[in-house]
Design a protein around this motif. Structure first.
Motif, PDB file in Angstrom:
ATOM      1  N   UNK A  12     -13.607  20.306-112.094  1.00 22.03           N
ATOM      2  CA  UNK A  12     -13.357  18.858-112.324  1.00 22.03           C
ATOM      3  C   UNK A  12     -12.253  19.638-113.594  1.00 22.03           C
ATOM      4  N   UNK A  13     -11.527  18.326-114.216  1.00 18.35           N
ATOM      5  CA  UNK A  13     -10.530  18.556-114.747  1.00 18.35           C
ATOM      6  C   UNK A  13     -11.100  18.023-115.956  1.00 18.35           C
ATOM      7  N   UNK A  14     -10.531  18.835-117.625  1.00 19.43           N
ATOM      8  CA  UNK A  14     -11.380  18.566-119.184  1.00 19.43           C
ATOM      9  C   UNK A  14     -10.697  17.281-118.835  1.00 19.43           C
ATOM     10  N   UNK A  15     -11.878  16.263-119.449  1.00 19.68           N
ATOM     11  CA  UNK A  15     -11.591  14.648-120.391  1.00 19.68           C
ATOM     12  C   UNK A  15     -10.561  14.554-120.717  1.00 19.68           C
ATOM     13  N   UNK A  16      -9.333  13.916-120.354  1.00 20.06           N
ATOM     14  CA  UNK A  16      -7.322  13.805-120.764  1.00 20.06           C
ATOM     15  C   UNK A  16      -7.662  13.335-122.014  1.00 20.06           C
ATOM     16  N   UNK A 190     -11.132   8.154-103.833  1.00 21.81           N
ATOM     17  CA  UNK A 190     -10.891   9.163-105.515  1.00 21.81           C
ATOM     18  C   UNK A 190     -11.825   9.155-106.268  1.00 21.81           C
ATOM     19  N   UNK A 191     -11.519  10.249-107.168  1.00 24.37           N
ATOM     20  CA  UNK A 191     -12.670  10.692-108.170  1.00 24.37           C
ATOM     21  C   UNK A 191     -12.294  10.878-110.039  1.00 24.37           C
ATOM     22  N   UNK A 192     -12.636  10.365-110.482  1.00 20.28           N
ATOM     23  CA  UNK A 192     -12.317  10.408-111.476  1.00 20.28           C
ATOM     24  C   UNK A 192     -11.437  12.082-112.465  1.00 20.28           C
ATOM     25  N   UNK A 193     -13.004  12.308-112.318  1.00 18.92           N
ATOM     26  CA  UNK A 193     -13.043  13.984-113.224  1.00 18.92           C
ATOM     27  C   UNK A 193     -12.227  14.885-112.828  1.00 18.92           C
ATOM     28  N   UNK A 194     -11.664  14.159-111.451  1.00 19.50           N
ATOM     29  CA  UNK A 194     -11.063  15.216-110.912  1.00 19.50           C
ATOM     30  C   UNK A 194      -9.323  15.760-112.018  1.00 19.50           C
ATOM     31  N   UNK A 195      -9.508  14.024-111.925  1.00 16.60           N
ATOM     32  CA  UNK A 195      -8.013  13.710-112.683  1.00 16.60           C
ATOM     33  C   UNK A 195      -8.040  14.489-114.262  1.00 16.60           C
ATOM     34  N   UNK A 196      -9.436  14.392-114.779  1.00 17.12           N
ATOM     35  CA  UNK A 196      -9.325  14.556-116.302  1.00 17.12           C
ATOM     36  C   UNK A 196      -9.738  12.872-116.968  1.00 17.12           C
ATOM     37  N   UNK A 197     -10.507  12.247-115.749  1.00 14.67           N
ATOM     38  CA  UNK A 197     -11.498  11.191-116.443  1.00 14.67           C
ATOM     39  C   UNK A 197     -12.395  11.142-116.926  1.00 14.67           C
ATOM     40  N   UNK A 198     -13.996  10.417-116.719  1.00 15.79           N
ATOM     41  CA  UNK A 198     -15.017  10.852-116.887  1.00 15.79           C
ATOM     42  C   UNK A 198     -15.922  11.257-115.847  1.00 15.79           C
ATOM     43  N   UNK A 199     -16.876  12.064-115.630  1.00 19.09           N
ATOM     44  CA  UNK A 199     -17.308  12.161-114.397  1.00 19.09           C
ATOM     45  C   UNK A 199     -18.730  10.933-113.972  1.00 19.09           C
ATOM     46  N   UNK A 238     -11.472   6.658-117.534  1.00 18.26           N
ATOM     47  CA  UNK A 238     -11.277   6.693-115.813  1.00 18.26           C
ATOM     48  C   UNK A 238      -9.189   6.647-115.451  1.00 18.26           C
ATOM     49  N   UNK A 239      -9.264   5.057-116.138  1.00 18.74           N
ATOM     50  CA  UNK A 239      -8.051   4.462-115.339  1.00 18.74           C
ATOM     51  C   UNK A 239      -6.421   4.913-116.464  1.00 18.74           C
ATOM     52  N   UNK A 240      -6.726   5.253-117.812  1.00 17.39           N
ATOM     53  CA  UNK A 240      -6.373   5.705-118.556  1.00 17.39           C
ATOM     54  C   UNK A 240      -6.090   6.787-118.345  1.00 17.39           C
ATOM     55  N   UNK A 241      -6.928   8.174-117.634  1.00 23.86           N
ATOM     56  CA  UNK A 241      -6.304   9.153-117.501  1.00 23.86           C
ATOM     57  C   UNK A 241      -5.553   9.126-116.262  1.00 23.86           C
ATOM     58  N   UNK A 242      -5.865   8.544-115.429  1.00 26.29           N
ATOM     59  CA  UNK A 242      -4.820   8.141-114.177  1.00 26.29           C
ATOM     60  C   UNK A 242      -3.928   8.204-114.374  1.00 26.29           C
ATOM     61  N   UNK A 243      -3.294   6.858-115.833  1.00 26.14           N
ATOM     62  CA  UNK A 243      -2.521   6.819-115.777  1.00 26.14           C
ATOM     63  C   UNK A 243      -1.470   7.855-116.726  1.00 26.14           C
ATOM     64  N   UNK A 244      -2.210   8.082-117.209  1.00 24.82           N
ATOM     65  CA  UNK A 244      -1.617   8.908-118.041  1.00 24.82           C
ATOM     66  C   UNK A 244      -0.833  10.561-117.263  1.00 24.82           C
ATOM     67  N   UNK A 245      -2.274  11.383-116.725  1.00 27.89           N
ATOM     68  CA  UNK A 245      -1.689  12.050-115.551  1.00 27.89           C
ATOM     69  C   UNK A 245      -0.832  11.641-114.938  1.00 27.89           C
ATOM     70  N   UNK A 246      -0.943  10.062-113.921  1.00 27.19           N
ATOM     71  CA  UNK A 246       0.238   9.885-113.046  1.00 27.19           C
ATOM     72  C   UNK A 246       2.272  10.281-113.667  1.00 27.19           C
ATOM     73  N   UNK A 247       2.512   9.253-115.399  1.00 27.26           N
ATOM     74  CA  UNK A 247       2.947   9.472-115.982  1.00 27.26           C
ATOM     75  C   UNK A 247       3.187  10.768-116.550  1.00 27.26           C
ATOM     76  N   UNK A 248       2.944  11.998-116.376  1.00 30.78           N
ATOM     77  CA  UNK A 248       3.801  13.541-116.949  1.00 30.78           C
ATOM     78  C   UNK A 248       3.515  13.900-115.041  1.00 30.78           C
ATOM     79  N   UNK A 249       3.375  13.817-114.094  1.00 34.25           N
ATOM     80  CA  UNK A 249       3.200  14.005-112.518  1.00 34.25           C
ATOM     81  C   UNK A 249       3.833  15.002-112.768  1.00 34.25           C
ATOM     82  N   UNK A 250       4.980  14.684-112.434  1.00 36.10           N
ATOM     83  CA  UNK A 250       6.212  15.979-111.636  1.00 36.10           C
ATOM     84  C   UNK A 250       6.871  16.567-112.410  1.00 36.10           C
TER      85      UNK A 250
END
Length: 372
Positions: A12-16, A190-199, A238-250
């Motif tokens: 579980x990634x900590x909450x973004x 997919x599972x949100x808590x893996x990318x910093x979204x809520x469990x 979850x969507x906000x965290x995924x969007x943020x992680x995708x933006x900084x992914x590279x």
């Protein structure tokens, strides 16, 4: 403790921060049932639709292909069993790799208990699945995007090509937000808590044209693939965290690849009788697993935790049973004394160096206590 770190992001990634801010705002306005017609419900529906659009954009799919679920596990079960139900007249055979997550394995066992047939695809020593499929008609092929335990990227597109008309289900829980997803699949989880979204928030993605049927008792929701009241604030966060992680992914992946390379090199050089497992090149950027001979994995995790480092041992979902990891066993590598290190987005080189400094001492102390 200076340099201490939580090194279990694969669990579980900590909450973004983006998820935290969104969640707090959404809790005030996303309480109504989006299926109703009054104003608060319409507002909740707009929030849910927005979350769906953001997740779809990040995953490269259509918004109407995304269904929010109570967990990644539930999405896996819906995806696997729903595609099998859609192919029931063609074949009852489910083929999946020998290193799939326990959620896929449990779905396969559920299918077999009801008269289905299950075939395991072998993997090589790096945990990469064979691309050769069984002869005869298949109902479904299930293959993860990347292994949750050793990080190896799987040949999804090659297997999908080999499967031809047979749909492929992809467990993308470990990979989503970390790497770009491959093509060729009919449904994915997919599972949100893996990318910093809520469990407590997952998503099932079913591509247009895929023959999917509800395998469980249905509900009268707008989305036929879901059951019960969606967690609207959770989905938006979850969507906000995924969007943020995708933006900084590279940028994040480049930094984490370098840190994991350092872990792989120094562990092999400083800890005697150790095996670093999984692919060194084709892997998730933030994850590495190694096994220490003559060391109990649970003792190693406990002692590292005492020193301030949170890591995992064994299969992420079966460690509490003290059963050997089925992933490592299928790979033919050492199944005991293993540690999975997975970096959060905030872990830096100072913390990694501190972990690598203390690890040889911890391993040596455990071995000495055992009289080795």
């Amino acid at each position: 403790m200076t340099g201490s770190a939580y090194l279990d992001a694969a669990s579980s990634e900590p909450l973004h921060p983006a998820a935290r801010d969104t969640l707090m705002a959404a809790l005030e306005h996303g309480y109504a049932d989006p299926r109703r017609l009054h104003g608060p419900a319409r507002n909740a529906r707009l929030m849910l639709d927005n979350a769906r659009e953001v997740v779809a954009a990040c995953l490269g799919v259509r918004p109407d292909e995304v269904t929010f679920t109570p967990s990644g596990t539930h999405a896996v079960h819906l995806g696997v069993l729903g595609l099998l139900a859609g192919r029931a007249r063609v074949s009852p055979v489910l083929a999946h790799s020998a290193v799939e997550h326990s959620s896929v394995v449990h779905a396969a066992q559920w299918h077999a208990a009801r008269g289905g047939e299950v075939v395991e695809l072998p993997v090589d020593r790096e945990g990469r699945s064979s691309t050769e499929l069984p002869d005869g008609p298949l109902g479904l092929v299930a293959l993860q995007a990347a292994n949750h335990e050793v990080g190896t990227i799987q040949p999804v597109e090659q297997v999908a090509e080999a499967a031809r008309e047979t749909p492929l289900f992809m467990d993308a829980c470990a990979a989503a937000g970390r790497v770009a997803l491959p093509d060729g699949w009919a449904a994915a989880a997919v599972s949100a808590h893996k990318w910093g979204g809520p469990a407590g928030v997952g998503a099932l993605v079913v591509r247009k044209g895929a023959r999917w049927r509800q395998p469980f008792p249905g509900d009268d929701r707008i989305d036929e693939r879901t059951t019960g009241f969606e967690n609207v604030p959770g989905a938006l966060a979850a969507a906000a965290a995924l969007q943020a992680m995708t933006a900084e992914r590279d940028d994040l992946a480049a930094r984490q690849h370098a840190l994991v390379d350092e872990i792989r090199t120094r562990v092999a050089a400083t800890v005697p009788d150790v095996e670093v497992v999984g692919s060194a090149d084709h892997r998730l950027p933030h994850l590495v697993t190694f096994s220490c001979l003559y060391v109990d994995g649970e003792a190693l995790v406990t002692e590292l935790d005492r020193r301030g480092f949170g890591v995992a041992s064994g299969s992420a979902c079966t460690a509490s049973t003290l059963e050997p990891s089925h992933v490592l066993a299928a790979m033919g590598v050492l199944t005991h004394g293993n540690v999975r290190v997975s970096l959060t987005r905030d872990v830096d080189r100072t913390q990694v160096d501190a972990f690598l400094d203390v690890l040889p001492e911890v391993v040596a102390a455990i071995r000495a206590e055992a009289g080795l």
